[in-house]
Design a protein around this motif. Structure first.
Motif, PDB file in Angstrom:
ATOM      1  N   GLN A 236      17.912  60.251   7.341  1.00 25.62           N
ATOM      2  CA  GLN A 236      18.440  59.644   6.407  1.00 25.62           C
ATOM      3  C   GLN A 236      19.284  59.880   5.773  1.00 25.62           C
ATOM      4  OE1 GLN A 236      14.470  59.068   4.956  1.00 25.62           O
ATOM      5  NE2 GLN A 236      13.189  57.733   6.518  1.00 25.62           N
ATOM      6  N   THR A 237      19.634  61.335   5.463  1.00 25.04           N
ATOM      7  CA  THR A 237      20.939  61.992   4.654  1.00 25.04           C
ATOM      8  C   THR A 237      21.733  62.252   5.366  1.00 25.04           C
ATOM      9  OG1 THR A 237      19.144  63.684   4.548  1.00 25.04           O
ATOM     10  CG2 THR A 237      18.540  62.205   3.045  1.00 25.04           C
ATOM     11  N   LEU A 238      21.567  61.990   6.723  1.00 30.03           N
ATOM     12  CA  LEU A 238      22.958  62.874   7.573  1.00 30.03           C
ATOM     13  C   LEU A 238      24.340  61.078   6.987  1.00 30.03           C
ATOM     14  CD1 LEU A 238      23.672  64.374   9.664  1.00 30.03           C
ATOM     15  CD2 LEU A 238      22.846  62.851  11.516  1.00 30.03           C
ATOM     16  N   SER A 239      24.257  60.451   7.027  1.00 33.09           N
ATOM     17  CA  SER A 239      25.213  59.812   6.695  1.00 33.09           C
ATOM     18  C   SER A 239      25.334  60.122   5.374  1.00 33.09           C
ATOM     19  CB  SER A 239      25.236  58.112   6.929  1.00 33.09           C
ATOM     20  OG  SER A 239      24.521  58.337   5.438  1.00 33.09           O
ATOM     21  N   ARG A 240      24.939  60.198   4.427  1.00 29.64           N
ATOM     22  CA  ARG A 240      25.522  60.702   2.999  1.00 29.64           C
ATOM     23  C   ARG A 240      26.314  62.055   3.244  1.00 29.64           C
ATOM     24  NH1 ARG A 240      25.113  65.052  -0.095  1.00 29.64           N
ATOM     25  NH2 ARG A 240      24.548  65.018  -2.463  1.00 29.64           N
ATOM     26  N   THR A 241      25.613  63.030   3.845  1.00 30.15           N
ATOM     27  CA  THR A 241      25.896  64.419   3.725  1.00 30.15           C
ATOM     28  C   THR A 241      27.401  64.987   4.216  1.00 30.15           C
ATOM     29  OG1 THR A 241      23.949  64.912   3.955  1.00 30.15           O
ATOM     30  CG2 THR A 241      26.134  66.691   4.690  1.00 30.15           C
ATOM     31  N   MET A 242      27.506  63.757   5.370  1.00 24.37           N
ATOM     32  CA  MET A 242      29.018  63.582   6.317  1.00 24.37           C
ATOM     33  C   MET A 242      30.206  63.042   5.708  1.00 24.37           C
ATOM     34  SD  MET A 242      27.723  65.263   8.852  1.00 24.37           S
ATOM     35  CE  MET A 242      29.476  65.281   9.850  1.00 24.37           C
ATOM     36  N   ILE A 243      29.368  62.429   5.077  1.00 17.79           N
ATOM     37  CA  ILE A 243      30.726  61.317   3.984  1.00 17.79           C
ATOM     38  C   ILE A 243      31.038  61.880   2.979  1.00 17.79           C
ATOM     39  CG2 ILE A 243      30.726  59.261   2.048  1.00 17.79           C
ATOM     40  CD1 ILE A 243      28.976  57.524   4.128  1.00 17.79           C
ATOM     41  N   THR A 244      29.545  62.416   1.666  1.00 12.82           N
ATOM     42  CA  THR A 244      30.962  63.181   0.962  1.00 12.82           C
ATOM     43  C   THR A 244      31.374  64.694   1.794  1.00 12.82           C
ATOM     44  OG1 THR A 244      28.300  63.190   0.229  1.00 12.82           O
ATOM     45  CG2 THR A 244      29.626  64.956  -0.625  1.00 12.82           C
ATOM     46  N   SER A 245      30.767  65.628   2.443  1.00 13.09           N
ATOM     47  CA  SER A 245      30.990  66.699   3.281  1.00 13.09           C
ATOM     48  C   SER A 245      32.929  66.395   4.053  1.00 13.09           C
ATOM     49  CB  SER A 245      30.812  67.804   4.176  1.00 13.09           C
ATOM     50  OG  SER A 245      29.169  68.053   4.062  1.00 13.09           O
ATOM     51  N   GLY A 246      32.455  65.088   4.277  1.00 11.21           N
ATOM     52  CA  GLY A 246      34.200  64.646   4.707  1.00 11.21           C
ATOM     53  C   GLY A 246      35.568  64.307   3.523  1.00 11.21           C
ATOM     54  N   THR A 247      34.871  63.412   3.062  1.00 11.33           N
ATOM     55  CA  THR A 247      35.884  63.262   1.615  1.00 11.33           C
ATOM     56  C   THR A 247      36.465  64.713   1.065  1.00 11.33           C
ATOM     57  OG1 THR A 247      33.620  62.723   0.174  1.00 11.33           O
ATOM     58  CG2 THR A 247      35.111  61.004   1.271  1.00 11.33           C
ATOM     59  N   THR A 248      35.193  65.793   0.564  1.00 18.31           N
ATOM     60  CA  THR A 248      35.630  66.978   0.062  1.00 18.31           C
ATOM     61  C   THR A 248      36.559  67.591   0.775  1.00 18.31           C
ATOM     62  OG1 THR A 248      33.523  67.243  -0.777  1.00 18.31           O
ATOM     63  CG2 THR A 248      35.231  69.067  -0.994  1.00 18.31           C
ATOM     64  N   LEU A 249      36.118  67.776   2.829  1.00 17.10           N
ATOM     65  CA  LEU A 249      37.549  68.435   2.737  1.00 17.10           C
ATOM     66  C   LEU A 249      38.794  67.630   3.464  1.00 17.10           C
ATOM     67  CD1 LEU A 249      34.745  69.262   6.028  1.00 17.10           C
ATOM     68  CD2 LEU A 249      35.771  70.848   4.737  1.00 17.10           C
ATOM     69  N   PHE A 250      38.427  66.651   2.444  1.00 19.47           N
ATOM     70  CA  PHE A 250      40.294  66.087   2.450  1.00 19.47           C
ATOM     71  C   PHE A 250      40.630  66.152   1.769  1.00 19.47           C
ATOM     72  CE2 PHE A 250      38.959  62.134   4.954  1.00 19.47           C
ATOM     73  CZ  PHE A 250      38.781  62.961   6.427  1.00 19.47           C
ATOM     74  N   VAL A 251      40.532  66.257   0.138  1.00 23.43           N
ATOM     75  CA  VAL A 251      41.123  67.397  -0.585  1.00 23.43           C
ATOM     76  C   VAL A 251      41.256  68.317  -0.647  1.00 23.43           C
ATOM     77  CG1 VAL A 251      40.691  67.849  -3.097  1.00 23.43           C
ATOM     78  CG2 VAL A 251      40.202  65.165  -1.688  1.00 23.43           C
ATOM     79  N   LEU A 252      40.448  69.462   0.075  1.00 22.14           N
ATOM     80  CA  LEU A 252      41.052  70.735   0.079  1.00 22.14           C
ATOM     81  C   LEU A 252      41.069  71.013   0.733  1.00 22.14           C
ATOM     82  CD1 LEU A 252      36.586  71.937  -0.340  1.00 22.14           C
ATOM     83  CD2 LEU A 252      38.569  72.432  -1.692  1.00 22.14           C
ATOM     84  N   VAL A 253      41.905  70.225   2.087  1.00 16.56           N
ATOM     85  CA  VAL A 253      43.032  70.259   3.483  1.00 16.56           C
ATOM     86  C   VAL A 253      44.332  70.500   2.193  1.00 16.56           C
ATOM     87  CG1 VAL A 253      43.879  70.253   5.000  1.00 16.56           C
ATOM     88  CG2 VAL A 253      40.735  70.208   5.184  1.00 16.56           C
ATOM     89  N   ALA A 254      44.117  69.590   1.998  1.00 19.27           N
ATOM     90  CA  ALA A 254      45.560  69.119   1.508  1.00 19.27           C
ATOM     91  C   ALA A 254      45.705  70.202  -0.095  1.00 19.27           C
ATOM     92  CB  ALA A 254      45.201  67.615   0.023  1.00 19.27           C
ATOM     93  N   LEU A 255      44.986  70.551  -0.844  1.00 21.07           N
ATOM     94  CA  LEU A 255      44.717  71.780  -1.318  1.00 21.07           C
ATOM     95  C   LEU A 255      45.452  73.267  -0.839  1.00 21.07           C
ATOM     96  CD1 LEU A 255      41.738  70.870  -4.101  1.00 21.07           C
ATOM     97  CD2 LEU A 255      44.709  71.351  -4.526  1.00 21.07           C
ATOM     98  N   PHE A 256      44.416  73.016   0.273  1.00 12.65           N
ATOM     99  CA  PHE A 256      45.303  74.222   1.201  1.00 12.65           C
ATOM    100  C   PHE A 256      46.416  74.431   1.826  1.00 12.65           C
ATOM    101  CE2 PHE A 256      44.256  77.135   5.040  1.00 12.65           C
ATOM    102  CZ  PHE A 256      44.488  77.923   4.509  1.00 12.65           C
ATOM    103  N   VAL A 257      46.798  73.156   2.099  1.00 13.43           N
ATOM    104  CA  VAL A 257      48.401  72.686   3.080  1.00 13.43           C
ATOM    105  C   VAL A 257      48.709  72.751   1.891  1.00 13.43           C
ATOM    106  CG1 VAL A 257      49.603  71.726   4.509  1.00 13.43           C
ATOM    107  CG2 VAL A 257      47.015  72.065   5.090  1.00 13.43           C
ATOM    108  N   LYS A 258      49.483  72.528   0.963  1.00 12.45           N
ATOM    109  CA  LYS A 258      50.317  72.186  -0.060  1.00 12.45           C
ATOM    110  C   LYS A 258      49.902  72.181  -1.983  1.00 12.45           C
ATOM    111  CE  LYS A 258      52.313  69.325   2.770  1.00 12.45           C
ATOM    112  NZ  LYS A 258      54.161  69.469   3.560  1.00 12.45           N
ATOM    113  N   GLY A 259      49.449  73.064  -1.680  1.00 12.23           N
ATOM    114  CA  GLY A 259      48.897  73.423  -3.297  1.00 12.23           C
ATOM    115  C   GLY A 259      49.484  75.432  -3.567  1.00 12.23           C
ATOM    116  N   GLY A 260      49.947  75.839  -2.390  1.00 10.57           N
ATOM    117  CA  GLY A 260      51.159  76.917  -2.914  1.00 10.57           C
ATOM    118  C   GLY A 260      49.608  78.125  -3.227  1.00 10.57           C
ATOM    119  N   THR A 261      50.038  78.903  -2.582  1.00 12.75           N
ATOM    120  CA  THR A 261      49.369  80.300  -2.507  1.00 12.75           C
ATOM    121  C   THR A 261      48.798  80.556  -4.081  1.00 12.75           C
ATOM    122  OG1 THR A 261      51.653  81.212  -3.910  1.00 12.75           O
ATOM    123  CG2 THR A 261      51.306  81.386  -1.607  1.00 12.75           C
ATOM    124  N   MET A 262      49.437  80.057  -4.980  1.00 11.57           N
ATOM    125  CA  MET A 262      48.416  80.404  -6.245  1.00 11.57           C
ATOM    126  C   MET A 262      46.392  79.384  -6.270  1.00 11.57           C
ATOM    127  SD  MET A 262      49.774  81.738  -9.052  1.00 11.57           S
ATOM    128  CE  MET A 262      48.492  81.065  -9.946  1.00 11.57           C
TER     129      MET A 262
END
Length: 315
Positions: A236-262
């Motif tokens: 029952q909580t799987l969809s909520r978990t996947m949506i939360t993790s997925g949206t968080t990962l989008f932001v983190l991938v952007a930070l990892f790729v474009k955020g710079g070495t800092m």
């Protein structure tokens, strides 16, 4: 092949709880062994040293800067862009008997003479080794205090079996994240420590959502044992978990790729923590609670019979 779930379908997560638990235990032991053997690539915040920020008139060529500093005796210098391609940050380990200001002036003179005569000093900082040791101790203590407070909180809100499951999952997440940093020798600085604490908070939030649904289903669903109730709750909580993790990962991938070495280390720690935390909410926190014998009786509050409740009311 992937099967589309229909309303009322339940994924049998606990069917794989034993091999998953064994796999997690092996990973934790391996991570501890790696940390013991290889240690960490401590950043300037923990080891101490000198940090210099300089500004070039033209976009800086980092390999050239590293080569010039190596010729001047700074083979261990860490060089990276800061803010823009013209801004460069240089970090060097402490030199015995040489003050940070002197090191900064030597680096500035080398860059002016060999690369760009218009180089300007923006900032210089010095972190002593004693401060670095204090930060290391305080950082480790902060993680331990966070885990202890979480254990108390979950014990008060839920039940001790669930509390042990949640803290075990958090410890699992922290150890595996640290193990990856030790294995790959990624730089460990204060931003990474902040990311580790953020992973603890993220993983706990995910676990609490699952635990709330488990407690609710133990009280609402009358048929089925603990494993079936946990499977229903996780599905029952799987969809909520996947949506939360997925949206968080989008932001983190952007930070990892474009955020710079800092913030590269910060984004790396969170990326690892999100994957590990999502897994541990199912196969560490929930599975351990089931193995500890969680049952319906533990989730239903005991009704306290009031004195005189069994007496007939007076006419």
């Amino acid at each position: 092949m992937f099967q589309i779930l229909k309303p009322g379908d339940t994924i049998n997560f606990m069917r794989y709880s034993k091999p998953a638990s064994l796999f997690s235990a092996l990973l934790v032991v391996a991570a501890i062994g790696i940390m013991a053997v290889k240690g960490f690539n401590w950043g300037l915040d923990f080891t101490g040293g000198t940090l210099i920020e300089v500004s070039f008139e033209q976009p800086a060529d980092l390999p050239q800067v590293r080569e010039v500093l190596a010729e001047k005796g700074f083979n261990d210098a860490i060089v990276q862009h800061f803010g823009s391609s013209k801004e460069v940050m240089v970090r060097v380990a402490p030199r015995e008997g040489i003050k940070g200001e002197v090191i900064g002036q030597k680096i500035l003179a080398a860059l002016k003479s060999d690369i760009d005569a218009g180089v300007e000093m923006r900032r210089i900082e010095f972190v002593g080794p004693n401060v670095g040791e204090e930060l290391t101790e305080d950082g480790g203590l902060a993680i331990l205090v966070a885990l202890a407070c979480i254990l108390i909180y979950v014990s008060m809100r839920f039940e001790w079996r669930l509390a042990l499951g949640s803290v075990s999952a958090l410890a699992h997440d922290v150890i595996l994240t640290l193990g990856v940093f030790s294995l790959l020798q990624l730089e460990f600085d204060l931003t990474v420590l902040a990311a580790i604490l953020a992973v603890v908070g993220y993983s706990l939030n995910d676990t609490i959502v699952v635990y709330d649904r488990i407690r609710e289903n133990f009280r609402r669903v009358r048929k089925g044992g603990p494993k079936e109730i946990v499977d229903i709750s996780l599905t029952q909580t799987l969809s909520r978990t996947m949506i939360t993790s997925g949206t968080t990962l989008f932001v983190l991938v952007a930070l990892f790729v474009k955020g710079g070495t800092m913030i590269h280390g910060f984004a790396s720690a969170l990326l690892i923590g999100i994957f590990v935390g999502t897994y541990s909410s199912i196969y560490v926190a929930s599975a351990l609670a089931v193995n500890l014998g969680i049952s319906r009786e533990h989730m239903i509050p005991v009704e306290i019979e009031k004195e005189g409740a069994d007496q007939e009311p007076l006419a």
